[in-house]
Design a protein around this motif. Structure first.
Motif, PDB file in Angstrom:
ATOM      1  N   LYS B 202       0.860  -1.177   0.000  1.00  0.00           N
ATOM      2  CA  LYS B 202       0.000   0.000   0.000  1.00  0.00           C
ATOM      3  C   LYS B 202       0.890   1.218   0.000  1.00  0.00           C
ATOM      4  O   LYS B 202       1.967   1.202   0.589  1.00  0.00           O
ATOM      5  CB  LYS B 202      -0.908   0.014   1.229  1.00  0.00           C
ATOM      6  N   GLY B 203       0.463   2.283  -0.635  1.00  0.00           N
ATOM      7  CA  GLY B 203       1.279   3.485  -0.653  1.00  0.00           C
ATOM      8  C   GLY B 203       1.239   4.130  -2.020  1.00  0.00           C
ATOM      9  O   GLY B 203       0.543   3.661  -2.927  1.00  0.00           O
ATOM     10  N   THR B 204       1.986   5.229  -2.153  1.00  0.00           N
ATOM     11  CA  THR B 204       1.919   5.995  -3.400  1.00  0.00           C
ATOM     12  C   THR B 204       3.294   6.100  -4.053  1.00  0.00           C
ATOM     13  O   THR B 204       3.638   7.099  -4.639  1.00  0.00           O
ATOM     14  CB  THR B 204       1.383   7.404  -3.115  1.00  0.00           C
ATOM     15  N   LEU B 205       4.078   5.035  -3.937  1.00  0.00           N
ATOM     16  CA  LEU B 205       5.411   5.056  -4.530  1.00  0.00           C
ATOM     17  C   LEU B 205       5.397   4.541  -5.971  1.00  0.00           C
ATOM     18  O   LEU B 205       6.358   3.963  -6.434  1.00  0.00           O
ATOM     19  CB  LEU B 205       6.361   4.194  -3.688  1.00  0.00           C
ATOM     20  N   ARG B 206       4.307   4.772  -6.653  1.00  0.00           N
ATOM     21  CA  ARG B 206       4.168   4.191  -7.981  1.00  0.00           C
ATOM     22  C   ARG B 206       5.143   4.783  -8.999  1.00  0.00           C
ATOM     23  O   ARG B 206       5.503   4.149  -9.979  1.00  0.00           O
ATOM     24  CB  ARG B 206       2.732   4.360  -8.470  1.00  0.00           C
ATOM     25  N   THR B 207       5.587   6.014  -8.740  1.00  0.00           N
ATOM     26  CA  THR B 207       6.520   6.669  -9.668  1.00  0.00           C
ATOM     27  C   THR B 207       7.784   5.829  -9.850  1.00  0.00           C
ATOM     28  O   THR B 207       8.434   5.909 -10.881  1.00  0.00           O
ATOM     29  CB  THR B 207       6.927   8.045  -9.100  1.00  0.00           C
ATOM     30  N   PHE B 208       8.121   5.084  -8.829  1.00  0.00           N
ATOM     31  CA  PHE B 208       9.381   4.345  -8.877  1.00  0.00           C
ATOM     32  C   PHE B 208       9.221   2.952  -9.494  1.00  0.00           C
ATOM     33  O   PHE B 208      10.142   2.155  -9.453  1.00  0.00           O
ATOM     34  CB  PHE B 208       9.960   4.226  -7.462  1.00  0.00           C
ATOM     35  N   GLY B 209       8.053   2.693 -10.044  1.00  0.00           N
ATOM     36  CA  GLY B 209       7.836   1.420 -10.709  1.00  0.00           C
ATOM     37  C   GLY B 209       8.047   0.263  -9.754  1.00  0.00           C
ATOM     38  O   GLY B 209       7.545   0.265  -8.636  1.00  0.00           O
ATOM     39  N   LYS B 210       8.835  -0.708 -10.216  1.00  0.00           N
ATOM     40  CA  LYS B 210       9.006  -1.895  -9.377  1.00  0.00           C
ATOM     41  C   LYS B 210      10.104  -1.711  -8.337  1.00  0.00           C
ATOM     42  O   LYS B 210      10.273  -2.548  -7.463  1.00  0.00           O
ATOM     43  CB  LYS B 210       9.296  -3.110 -10.247  1.00  0.00           C
ATOM     44  N   ASP B 211      10.871  -0.618  -8.453  1.00  0.00           N
ATOM     45  CA  ASP B 211      12.014  -0.459  -7.545  1.00  0.00           C
ATOM     46  C   ASP B 211      11.646   0.367  -6.308  1.00  0.00           C
ATOM     47  O   ASP B 211      12.243   1.413  -6.043  1.00  0.00           O
ATOM     48  CB  ASP B 211      13.177   0.186  -8.298  1.00  0.00           C
ATOM     49  N   VAL B 212      10.673  -0.097  -5.587  1.00  0.00           N
ATOM     50  CA  VAL B 212      10.239   0.683  -4.430  1.00  0.00           C
ATOM     51  C   VAL B 212      11.000   0.310  -3.164  1.00  0.00           C
ATOM     52  O   VAL B 212      11.034   1.092  -2.216  1.00  0.00           O
ATOM     53  CB  VAL B 212       8.723   0.535  -4.175  1.00  0.00           C
ATOM     54  N   ALA B 213      11.617  -0.857  -3.147  1.00  0.00           N
ATOM     55  CA  ALA B 213      12.303  -1.282  -1.914  1.00  0.00           C
ATOM     56  C   ALA B 213      13.428  -0.317  -1.521  1.00  0.00           C
ATOM     57  O   ALA B 213      13.515   0.074  -0.343  1.00  0.00           O
ATOM     58  CB  ALA B 213      12.820  -2.708  -2.054  1.00  0.00           C
ATOM     59  N   PRO B 214      14.293   0.131  -2.452  1.00  0.00           N
ATOM     60  CA  PRO B 214      15.342   1.067  -2.037  1.00  0.00           C
ATOM     61  C   PRO B 214      14.774   2.381  -1.503  1.00  0.00           C
ATOM     62  O   PRO B 214      15.300   2.950  -0.538  1.00  0.00           O
ATOM     63  CB  PRO B 214      16.147   1.314  -3.329  1.00  0.00           C
ATOM     64  N   VAL B 215      13.694   2.853  -2.126  1.00  0.00           N
ATOM     65  CA  VAL B 215      13.094   4.111  -1.664  1.00  0.00           C
ATOM     66  C   VAL B 215      12.524   3.926  -0.255  1.00  0.00           C
ATOM     67  O   VAL B 215      12.716   4.764   0.627  1.00  0.00           O
ATOM     68  CB  VAL B 215      11.980   4.564  -2.636  1.00  0.00           C
ATOM     69  N   SER B 216      11.843   2.806  -0.072  1.00  0.00           N
ATOM     70  CA  SER B 216      11.296   2.514   1.258  1.00  0.00           C
ATOM     71  C   SER B 216      12.425   2.407   2.277  1.00  0.00           C
ATOM     72  O   SER B 216      12.304   2.875   3.414  1.00  0.00           O
ATOM     73  CB  SER B 216      10.513   1.199   1.245  1.00  0.00           C
ATOM     74  N   ALA B 217      13.533   1.786   1.860  1.00  0.00           N
ATOM     75  CA  ALA B 217      14.659   1.596   2.776  1.00  0.00           C
ATOM     76  C   ALA B 217      15.270   2.944   3.170  1.00  0.00           C
ATOM     77  O   ALA B 217      15.615   3.170   4.335  1.00  0.00           O
ATOM     78  CB  ALA B 217      15.710   0.696   2.133  1.00  0.00           C
ATOM     79  N   PHE B 218      15.379   3.853   2.191  1.00  0.00           N
ATOM     80  CA  PHE B 218      15.905   5.188   2.503  1.00  0.00           C
ATOM     81  C   PHE B 218      14.987   5.908   3.489  1.00  0.00           C
ATOM     82  O   PHE B 218      15.437   6.496   4.474  1.00  0.00           O
ATOM     83  CB  PHE B 218      16.053   6.026   1.222  1.00  0.00           C
ATOM     84  N   PHE B 219      13.697   5.844   3.202  1.00  0.00           N
ATOM     85  CA  PHE B 219      12.741   6.501   4.101  1.00  0.00           C
ATOM     86  C   PHE B 219      12.850   5.907   5.512  1.00  0.00           C
ATOM     87  O   PHE B 219      12.881   6.612   6.510  1.00  0.00           O
ATOM     88  CB  PHE B 219      11.314   6.335   3.561  1.00  0.00           C
ATOM     89  N   SER B 220      12.933   4.585   5.530  1.00  0.00           N
ATOM     90  CA  SER B 220      13.045   3.907   6.824  1.00  0.00           C
ATOM     91  C   SER B 220      14.315   4.353   7.548  1.00  0.00           C
ATOM     92  O   SER B 220      14.314   4.583   8.765  1.00  0.00           O
ATOM     93  CB  SER B 220      13.072   2.401   6.582  1.00  0.00           C
ATOM     94  N   GLY B 221      15.412   4.493   6.780  1.00  0.00           N
ATOM     95  CA  GLY B 221      16.674   4.943   7.367  1.00  0.00           C
ATOM     96  C   GLY B 221      16.557   6.336   7.966  1.00  0.00           C
ATOM     97  O   GLY B 221      17.030   6.589   9.081  1.00  0.00           O
ATOM     98  N   PHE B 222      15.880   7.232   7.237  1.00  0.00           N
ATOM     99  CA  PHE B 222      15.732   8.606   7.753  1.00  0.00           C
ATOM    100  C   PHE B 222      14.940   8.605   9.059  1.00  0.00           C
ATOM    101  O   PHE B 222      15.307   9.270  10.025  1.00  0.00           O
ATOM    102  CB  PHE B 222      15.018   9.497   6.719  1.00  0.00           C
ATOM    103  N   VAL B 223      13.853   7.863   9.058  1.00  0.00           N
ATOM    104  CA  VAL B 223      13.039   7.844  10.291  1.00  0.00           C
ATOM    105  C   VAL B 223      13.811   7.123  11.404  1.00  0.00           C
ATOM    106  O   VAL B 223      13.720   7.506  12.579  1.00  0.00           O
ATOM    107  CB  VAL B 223      11.658   7.183  10.034  1.00  0.00           C
ATOM    108  N   SER B 224      14.600   6.129  11.026  1.00  0.00           N
ATOM    109  CA  SER B 224      15.393   5.417  12.045  1.00  0.00           C
ATOM    110  C   SER B 224      16.366   6.377  12.740  1.00  0.00           C
ATOM    111  O   SER B 224      16.648   6.240  13.934  1.00  0.00           O
ATOM    112  CB  SER B 224      16.182   4.267  11.407  1.00  0.00           C
ATOM    113  N   ILE B 225      16.880   7.345  11.988  1.00  0.00           N
ATOM    114  CA  ILE B 225      17.779   8.342  12.596  1.00  0.00           C
ATOM    115  C   ILE B 225      17.047   9.075  13.726  1.00  0.00           C
ATOM    116  O   ILE B 225      17.563   9.226  14.834  1.00  0.00           O
ATOM    117  CB  ILE B 225      18.254   9.354  11.528  1.00  0.00           C
ATOM    118  N   ILE B 226      15.836   9.497  13.406  1.00  0.00           N
ATOM    119  CA  ILE B 226      15.055  10.246  14.410  1.00  0.00           C
ATOM    120  C   ILE B 226      14.742   9.359  15.617  1.00  0.00           C
ATOM    121  O   ILE B 226      14.880   9.772  16.770  1.00  0.00           O
ATOM    122  CB  ILE B 226      13.741  10.773  13.778  1.00  0.00           C
TER     123      ILE B 226
END
Lengths: 414, 249
Positions: B202-226
């Motif tokens: 679920k989500g709106t990462l459709r712009t990235f086609g099938k390569d959503v895992a790296p984007v999700s991982a980056f987002f997760s990394g940023f929130v993990s910092i906080i």
């Protein structure tokens, strides 16, 4: 006196321990699925299951059986329960004692959630393959998002054989033949074990040296820097570089080994086909209805009009999966669960054939211990005190008409 | 022996007592972290970690690192500031995984008979090693939060891919396509976990086609910092010794 008090306290403590220990050895099987604890109005006014059939009562491990039948999504769906716009056809069993080999609504495979329409009737089938031996209560069930599980009738089914014989063979789209029961388990254990060993190695490197007291004293006396040597840093670097290299290499080798992978499949299924049922020619108006608490009986005053072209008789009242039958009109031959079947539970003041064009006022009584056993009597404590169910009329050729009833209910306490 | 006398009579005895104390504290810390972290992770990561048909490339990748960096951050503070030990994150994760494997094997398989290849826990070790080594090399909590926290999110998916990739192989079943993980979720009946509860893809990462895992991982990394910063403060607060009267400890 103190001595006696101490002795009593000691003995009480020992008794408590003995009781607790004994309780641990008493572990009866929890076989039911909470169907009786669901609010009565939930079961009466949401999903009505009927024509259910369990294809077998005994099945060997690896063999299949099915539950099939129909369910009607009630128009008078309670306000307090979310509409079945996101629903999932499930089965109520104690864990994966069967695997769900298939499930269909209206002939459509429904591995995911579906959207159901109020007022429509659907046919369904769930194909189960036996996995774990034992005697299990197998229910049909509809999970409704915002509503919870709406459980249908359950029947005891025995699985024979040994679970060690169970296999779940499949052929993937890449042509591999696998057994899903233990597929990839070696690889899961290998990678999990390998990384765990790396973690333990890192810990062992540090805990083999004096830890808390000497290091604490060093830190508090300003010698913290002496606790980390350049050798430690080199080892740390080896670990981190090794970790990153390992991740890169294993990503590559995994992608080479599994070049075709797809994302998890998800999404709501719409457009599920319902059964086109001709409009009933029998019209029923509920004048009033009451539940006699002492007699465990529900009484309805109905005005029935037959607009069809053949005489009909009332044969069954079905509510919350409990079937009240008039034995003169209908006899169950489907092997419906005994506890949910009141074979002579329906009494009609005048159940002679209702001629075409005729209107008649009748008193209908549905009485059985099931009201109490299945806690349907609790509907008198519901916030919206109404009852609902399905009435089935039959003509002399056995043709059936289904009529829904939904009306306020007055409890009678004396 | 009076209160002013030492309990040990030689240096060798003192070393032996100190080592005994080490093992006692280590065992206690390990089991306490195992229990606390396990409960925390089950309550916050829960189904994403329990079932293969929840381990998707968007939400699992996002949620699991964010909710799991908590205890490592807090325990790192204690072990680093008080003892200069760069093992907080690894200790937490090794403890958590031990508890999880015991739970998955004894409860999920031994009690309710879900196959282990459906209920194994996620691998968090690579991130923990990086988190500890960044702290060791940098000696800074800020650096650990930023570099280590980001890495924690980034390496989660690669660290788990060799384990879950076989279960993402597609299969045709009754005229529909599934992954094997989807089919596990469908076959092995969970009465109390209907399909719609599953929060995957679920989500709106459709712009990235099938390569959503790296984007999700980056987002997760940023929130993990906080989250690292936040839990680092929890760790600091929890490690205070204000309750001991007398001098500051």
């Amino acid at each position: 006196m103190k001595l006696i008090k101490d002795k009593v306290a000691k003995l009480s403590f020992v008794a408590l321990l003995v009781t607790m220990t004994a309780a641990m050895f008493y572990t009866p099987t929890a076989s039911a699925h909470g169907e009786k604890s669901q609010a009565a109005f939930m079961r009466m006014r949401t999903i009505h299951w009927f024509d259910l059939n369990w294809s077998k009562e005994e099945v060997a491990v690896n063999d299949t059986m099915s539950i099939s039948g129909k369910f009607h999504v009630f128009e008078g769906w309670p306000e307090t329960v979310d509409k079945p716009e996101v629903s999932f056809l499930n089965v109520g069993i104690p864990g994966p004692v069967f695997i769900r080999a298939g499930s269909w609504i209206g002939g459509q495979l429904v591995p995911r959630s579906v959207s159901l329409e109020l007022g429509e009737t659907y046919d369904f089938k769930v194909l189960l393959r036996a996995r774990r031996p034992g005697e299990w209560h197998v229910h049909s069930m509809m999970n409704v998002q915002g509503g919870g599980p709406i459980i249908g009738p359950g029947k005891w089914v025995t699985i024979t054989g040994s679970m060690s014989q169970f296999t779940n063979p499949l052929t993937t789209l890449t042509g591999d033949v696998i057994d899903l029961e233990n597929y990839a388990l070696d690889s899961i254990l290998f990678w999990s074990g390998l990384w765990y060993a790396v973690g333990v190695a890192w810990l062992l490197y540090w805990v083999r040296r004096p830890l808390f007291i000497p290091r604490y004293l060093a830190v508090t006396s300003g010698k913290a820097a002496s606790l980390i040597s350049s050798g430690d840093k080199k080892v740390g670097l080896i670990f981190v570089v090794g970790t990153i290299l390992c991740l890169g290499i294993t990503m590559g080798t995994t992608n080479d080994k599994y070049p075709v992978t797809t994302p998890l499949q998800a999404g709501l299924m719409r457009g599920i086909k319902w059964i086109e049922i001709p409009a009933a020619t029998v019209e029923v108006k509920v004048e009033d209805a009451s539940y006699r608490v002492p007699g465990r009986a529900m009484q309805m005053s109905l005005v029935v009009t037959n607009n069809g072209d053949s005489p009909v008789r009332l044969g069954e009242f079905n509510t919350a999966s409990v079937r009240f039958l008039d034995a003169d009109v209908l006899e169950d031959e489907s092997g419906y669960p005994d506890d949910l079947l009141a074979e002579e539970g329906l009494t009609v003041s005048d159940n002679s054939p209702l001629a075409p064009g005729e209107t008649r006022s009748i008193e209908v009584t549905a009485s059985d211990a099931a009201w109490e056993v299945y806690r349907l009597a609790d509907l008198i404590y519901d916030p919206d005190s109404r009852f609902a169910g399905l009435l089935f009329f039959f003509d002399e050729d056995g043709n059936r008409q289904m009529v829904k009833v939904d009306a306020p209910l007055i409890p009678v306490f004396i | 022996m009076s209160a002013s006398q030492s309990a040990v009579r030689s240096r060798a005895e003192a070393v032996a007592v100190s080592r005994t104390f080490d093992w006692m504290i280590l065992f206690t810390l390990f089991t306490v972290v195992l229990g606390g972290y396990h409960i925390h992770y089950m309550l916050t990561g829960g189904d994403w970690d329990f079932w293969t048909d929840w381990k998707d490339r968007r939400l699992w990748v996002t949620v699991a690192p964010i909710v799991s960096i908590t205890f490592p951050a807090a325990v790192q503070v204690m072990l680093w500031y008080r003892y200069r030990l760069p093992i907080g994150a690894t200790l937490c994760v090794v403890a958590l995984l031990l508890g999880e494997w015991i739970n998955r094997y004894l409860n999920f398989w031994g009690w309710t008979y879900f196959p282990v290849n459906m209920v194994f826990p996620s691998n968090l070790i690579p991130g923990a090693i990086i988190l500890d080594v960044v702290l060791l090399l940098g000696g800074s909590m800020t650096l650990t939060a930023v570099v280590g926290g980001l890495a924690w999110g980034l390496v989660f998916y690669p660290g788990n891919w060799p384990i879950i990739a076989p279960l993402h192989v597609p299969v045709e079943y009754n005229g529909m396509m599934f992954t094997l993980a989807d089919l596990q979720g469908y076959h092995y009946v969970r009465t109390g976990t209907p399909e719609y509860i599953r929060m995957v893809e679920k989500g709106t990462l459709r712009t990235f086609g099938k390569d959503v895992a790296p984007v999700s991982a980056f987002f997760s990394g940023f929130v993990s910092i906080i989250i690292y910063f936040l839990w680092h403060f929890f760790g600091k607060w929890f490690n205070k010794t204000d309750f001991i009267s007398g001098e500051d400890v």
